[in-house]
Design a protein around this motif. Structure first.
Motif, mmCIF file in Angstrom:
data_model
loop_
_atom_site.group_PDB
_atom_site.id
_atom_site.type_symbol
_atom_site.label_atom_id
_atom_site.label_comp_id
_atom_site.label_asym_id
_atom_site.label_seq_id
_atom_site.Cartn_x
_atom_site.Cartn_y
_atom_site.Cartn_z
ATOM 1 N N VAL A 249 -0.647 2.062 -6.562
ATOM 2 C CA VAL A 249 -1.065 1.267 -7.729
ATOM 3 C C VAL A 249 -1.287 2.132 -8.974
ATOM 4 N N ARG A 250 -1.282 3.463 -8.807
ATOM 5 C CA ARG A 250 -1.434 4.352 -9.961
ATOM 6 C C ARG A 250 -0.150 4.472 -10.767
ATOM 7 N N ASP A 251 0.947 3.963 -10.232
ATOM 8 C CA ASP A 251 2.251 4.135 -10.867
ATOM 9 C C ASP A 251 2.691 2.809 -11.504
ATOM 10 N N SER B 242 0.845 -1.205 0.000
ATOM 11 C CA SER B 242 0.000 0.000 0.000
ATOM 12 C C SER B 242 0.868 1.238 0.000
ATOM 13 N N ARG B 243 0.227 2.388 -0.171
ATOM 14 C CA ARG B 243 0.961 3.655 -0.183
ATOM 15 C C ARG B 243 1.555 3.961 1.179
ATOM 16 N N THR B 244 0.892 3.476 2.233
ATOM 17 C CA THR B 244 1.321 3.831 3.582
ATOM 18 C C THR B 244 2.168 2.717 4.187
ATOM 19 N N LEU C 2 -16.958 18.150 -8.784
ATOM 20 C CA LEU C 2 -15.794 17.264 -8.648
ATOM 21 C C LEU C 2 -14.647 17.821 -9.501
ATOM 22 N N SER C 3 -13.501 18.065 -8.911
ATOM 23 C CA SER C 3 -12.394 18.623 -9.701
ATOM 24 C C SER C 3 -11.815 17.521 -10.592
ATOM 25 N N PRO C 4 -11.172 17.922 -11.691
ATOM 26 C CA PRO C 4 -10.553 16.906 -12.565
ATOM 27 C C PRO C 4 -9.615 15.992 -11.773
ATOM 28 N N ASN C 5 -8.914 16.567 -10.809
ATOM 29 C CA ASN C 5 -7.958 15.755 -10.036
ATOM 30 C C ASN C 5 -8.661 14.785 -9.091
ATOM 31 N N ALA C 6 -9.819 15.222 -8.558
ATOM 32 C CA ALA C 6 -10.585 14.334 -7.672
ATOM 33 C C ALA C 6 -11.114 13.144 -8.473
ATOM 34 N N TRP C 7 -11.688 13.429 -9.645
ATOM 35 C CA TRP C 7 -12.176 12.362 -10.541
ATOM 36 C C TRP C 7 -11.025 11.409 -10.886
ATOM 37 N N ARG C 8 -9.911 12.020 -11.305
ATOM 38 C CA ARG C 8 -8.742 11.233 -11.747
ATOM 39 C C ARG C 8 -8.224 10.352 -10.612
ATOM 40 N N SER C 9 -8.171 10.901 -9.398
ATOM 41 C CA SER C 9 -7.598 10.155 -8.265
ATOM 42 C C SER C 9 -8.326 8.832 -8.049
ATOM 43 N N VAL C 10 -9.657 8.910 -7.993
ATOM 44 C CA VAL C 10 -10.426 7.698 -7.686
ATOM 45 C C VAL C 10 -10.399 6.722 -8.866
ATOM 46 N N GLY D 20 -9.879 4.071 -3.447
ATOM 47 C CA GLY D 20 -10.077 5.397 -2.860
ATOM 48 C C GLY D 20 -11.507 5.818 -3.133
ATOM 49 N N ASN D 21 -12.085 6.533 -2.214
ATOM 50 C CA ASN D 21 -13.488 6.879 -2.386
ATOM 51 C C ASN D 21 -13.886 8.014 -1.442
ATOM 52 N N PHE D 22 -14.830 8.825 -1.862
ATOM 53 C CA PHE D 22 -15.444 9.822 -0.966
ATOM 54 C C PHE D 22 -16.744 10.268 -1.609
ATOM 55 N N TYR D 23 -17.685 10.730 -0.790
ATOM 56 C CA TYR D 23 -18.938 11.264 -1.322
ATOM 57 C C TYR D 23 -18.706 12.699 -1.769
#
Ligand code: HXC
Length: 289
Positions: free
Chosen positions: A78-80, A51-53, A116-124, A107-110
């Protein structure tokens, strides 16, 4: 073992079922991923928790070793894809094989889609969907060389009917379902089985928080069991099986799919939710302007 595991740490599977096998579990340090890692280790597999952490996976791997299992930890986003390939090559070089990959990192959030910012969409989308593809693609050459393997990805049920404020996660998980079916067909000739699990409600920290009422006003003594009571009431009303799920419920399905009992199962999406989605009320209505 994690506090969210089923009450009994005894496994319903036979001892040594996965002895000699190597499993890679992404997001394996907490929650459902930890429950999966613990069971696979209990059944004799060496489990690599990634995991990342670093802190999460190192602590979890140590707790598995303390309980007599075999486990190691890798830091991985896992994005890399380069890092994913590096970790997979390292495991294959050190352990000689990778029998089971569990794509659990998510990753997830309501949030309202409107803002939703482009980066928020992209992250999930990148964690859930790209991550599942990158990890699956990376283990394929190892699985091909050793004559097969099993990949299990964690999906959800919310995209079956749609779920407001979760456009990113539902889109990603629908993509995981599509990948599961397509890669099952493409990779079957190499003995690679590709399945997914759609878990129902598991009481993670976030869920407990959502069920915790706001602090009592006017010096009233707060009911420390309020969240537990609200959760129990939800289970009685909304989950036909009458209880919340545990990481062990999901881990049992992973172990089943990873075992010879799952030999003829590929391209399947197994719903493990106590019947919740079948019984679910319609999605919450958005307020009309
Ligand atoms: C709106 C949000 C937000 C929120 C983050 N963002 N949280 N936007 N509402 N609540 C935005 C940020 O502002 C940022 O956009 C972008 O998302 C990326 O956020 P970062 O924190 O920089 O990214 P990162 O560190 O990569 O974190 C990824 C994450 C985070 C998904 C946003 O929440 C995370 O790491 N979560 C991992 C743990 C997790 O979510 N587990 C749940 C899995 S359970 P800008 O534009 O500002 O840069 C699951 C099953 C769900 O998936 C079942 C539900 C019922």
């Amino acid at each position: 073992m994690s506090e969210q595991s089923a009450p009994s740490t005894q496994s319903v599977f036979r001892d040594g079922l996965l002895r000699g096998q190597v499993a890679l579990v992404t997001g394996g340090g907490t929650g459902i991923g930890l429950g999966i890692s613990e069971l696979l280790a209990q059944l004799g597999a060496h489990v690599v928790l990634a995991s990342r952490t670093a802190e999460h996976v190192e602590k979890a791997a140590q707790s598995i070793r303390d309980a007599g299992g075999s486990a190691s930890a890798e830091t991985l986003d896992v994005r890399d894809p380069e890092r994913v390939n590096g970790v997979v090559k390292k495991i294959a070089a050190e352990r000689g094989r990778i029998d089971v990959l569990v794509n659990n990192a998510a990753g997830n959030f309501y949030a309202p889609s409107e803002s939703l910012s482009p980066n928020a969409w992209r992250s999930v989308i990148e964690i859930d969907l790209y991550g599942t593809f990158f990890c699956s693609q990376a283990v394929l050459p190892v699985m091909k060389t050793q004559g097969g393997g099993r990949i299990v990805s964690i999906s959800m049920t919310l995209h079956y009917r749609g779920w407001p404020l979760m456009a990113h996660a539902t889109a990603a998980k629908a993509g995981i379902d599509a990948l599961t079916r397509t890669l099952a067909l493409e990779w079957a000739p190499w003995g690679v089985r590709m399945n997914a699990i759609a878990p129902g409600p598991i009481p993670t920290e976030g869920v407990r928080k959502a069920f915790t009422p706001p602090p009592a006003a006017g010096g009233q003594v707060p009911d420390v069991f309020a969240a537990e009571k609200a959760m129990e009431s939800y289970a009685r009303k909304a989950i036909p099986a009458g209880r919340w799920g545990t990481p062990r419920d999901i881990a049992n399905m992973v172990a089943f799919l990873a075992s010879p009992a799952g030999e003829w199962i590929t391209g399947a999406i197994m719903v493990v939710d106590g019947g919740e989605w079948l019984a679910k009320n319609p999605a919450p209505q958005m307020q009309r302007p």
